[in-house]
Design an enzyme around this catalytic site. Sequence first.
Site, PDB file in Angstrom:
ATOM      1  N   SER B 128      31.275 -25.610  -2.318  1.00 20.95           N
ATOM      2  CA  SER B 128      29.804 -25.888  -2.798  1.00 20.95           C
ATOM      3  C   SER B 128      29.599 -25.558  -4.285  1.00 20.95           C
ATOM      4  O   SER B 128      28.546 -25.650  -4.724  1.00 20.95           O
ATOM      5  CB  SER B 128      29.181 -24.594  -1.917  1.00 20.95           C
ATOM      6  OG  SER B 128      29.521 -23.429  -2.753  1.00 20.95           O
ATOM      7  N   LYS B 165      27.165 -19.086  -6.078  1.00 19.45           N
ATOM      8  CA  LYS B 165      26.231 -20.052  -6.175  1.00 19.45           C
ATOM      9  C   LYS B 165      25.574 -19.933  -7.651  1.00 19.45           C
ATOM     10  O   LYS B 165      25.720 -19.060  -8.455  1.00 19.45           O
ATOM     11  CB  LYS B 165      25.148 -19.642  -5.207  1.00 19.45           C
ATOM     12  CG  LYS B 165      25.666 -20.050  -3.751  1.00 19.45           C
ATOM     13  CD  LYS B 165      25.794 -21.380  -3.522  1.00 19.45           C
ATOM     14  CE  LYS B 165      26.251 -21.625  -1.886  1.00 19.45           C
ATOM     15  NZ  LYS B 165      27.588 -20.994  -1.660  1.00 19.45           N
TER      16      LYS B 165
END
Lengths: 206, 206
Positions: B128, B165
């Site tokens: 990710s 993230k």
Amino acid sequence: MKKLTKNQQRTADFISRYIKEHLYSPTYKEIAEHFKVNVNAIQQTVAALVKKGALERNERIARGLRVKQVPNAELLHGSVKMITIPLYGNVAAGEPVFADNNIEGYITVDKPRRLSGEMFAVTVRGDSMTDKKIIERDKLIIRKQSTANDGEIVVALLDDEVTVKIFKKNNGKPYLQPANNKYDPIRRPFKILGIVVGLTRDYTEV
Amino acid sequence: MKKLTKNQQRTADFISRYIKEHLYSPTYKEIAEHFKVNVNAIQQTVAALVKKGALERNERIARGLRVKQVPNAELLHGSVKMITIPLYGNVAAGEPVFADNNIEGYITVDKPRRLSGEMFAVTVRGDSMTDKKIIERDKLIIRKQSTANDGEIVVALLDDEVTVKIFKKNNGKPYLQPANNKYDPIRRPFKILGIVVGLTRDYTEV
DNA sequence: ATAATTACTGTATATTTATACATTGTAATT
DNA sequence: AATTACAATGTATAAATATACAGTAATTAT
């Protein structure tokens, strides 16, 4: 690892702290004096710690104890697993690459597993390796060697310049492949200086 | 520092290498045996090295030599610039993140400049963050903190799971942005555990 | 040229250090 | 109840280690 008893833990902690401070291990006698007990009490505790894997003991070596597992998450600098290597800066054209005056600094890294040999580091310049997730200012850990396998990332000497590329040799003549499609493969003569075995990045740099 | 003679240099180098390998200093006798000279020849050379500031000697301490200036750009483990931090493994849902039994190991890294505070490390899982050139198995160096600025890469606790993230908060409600367009922004509640200050990658791992 | 530093040999010794043996007592397991 | 791991003590001893003293010779600096 088997859990340490309270006594074992505090002994291991003392040894750890002592080594941290002095850079050499305490003697049994010194440990004993610290805890005001007999030398042999310590001998037995140390033996237990060695058995449990918390300490390493070098028989008949004065001050030969060392910490294996870090008791209270303390530091273990100077571990055998660490290696300090020179970081080479921008190499001016024509100059020998590994000249001492090209050394920009030193970095200490976890020694990559299963690898020995001479190592050094270079700082990445440019964006030719971004598809391999290597970006500007990353520091690459390199093992010196003059050959490489197909697909390995190498540091190579090309027209008196040091460059990082993917090494390619599928049956034909070997060439250097950038990992960014805005650059073309390089088919001029080059010399492999080493292969990339590690990488460090610092997000706090400017 | 005064310049070392050739003999002094090679003696200092040997001691440096020995300590690097064993984590304890050699004895005079061991050094003498290595160079096939008398013990006292070494004593004098060491005395000269101490005088010139290349070595530190702890009187009457067995194996009490240590390297001060790094003779040939050799090791400087145990430098104040290094820091050893715990590496947290896969955190099972519901478990407290920083529990000791989640510690997978320890890594030692150059302490990022201008940064203090408690640090830890996590291993990256998944893809990710590939657009930020962070890939699976990279180890991230994190500084513990509960807030972050817009655009900083954070480690966050999300549904009992630890994730990496990009932190976003342009005037609206903060959210987590993956760096890979095959994933959507995450707008569920989360808790920031720290921000990414460094990264290490090992190409020799399986 | 003369003194100081460097590099060495040989022998001896004091100290440091690890280790061995014999014994006791307590807490934790089996 | 018996066994094992743990934590100690005291006394010795062997081995490891640093250090001291006396002297030679080559090199380097003043």
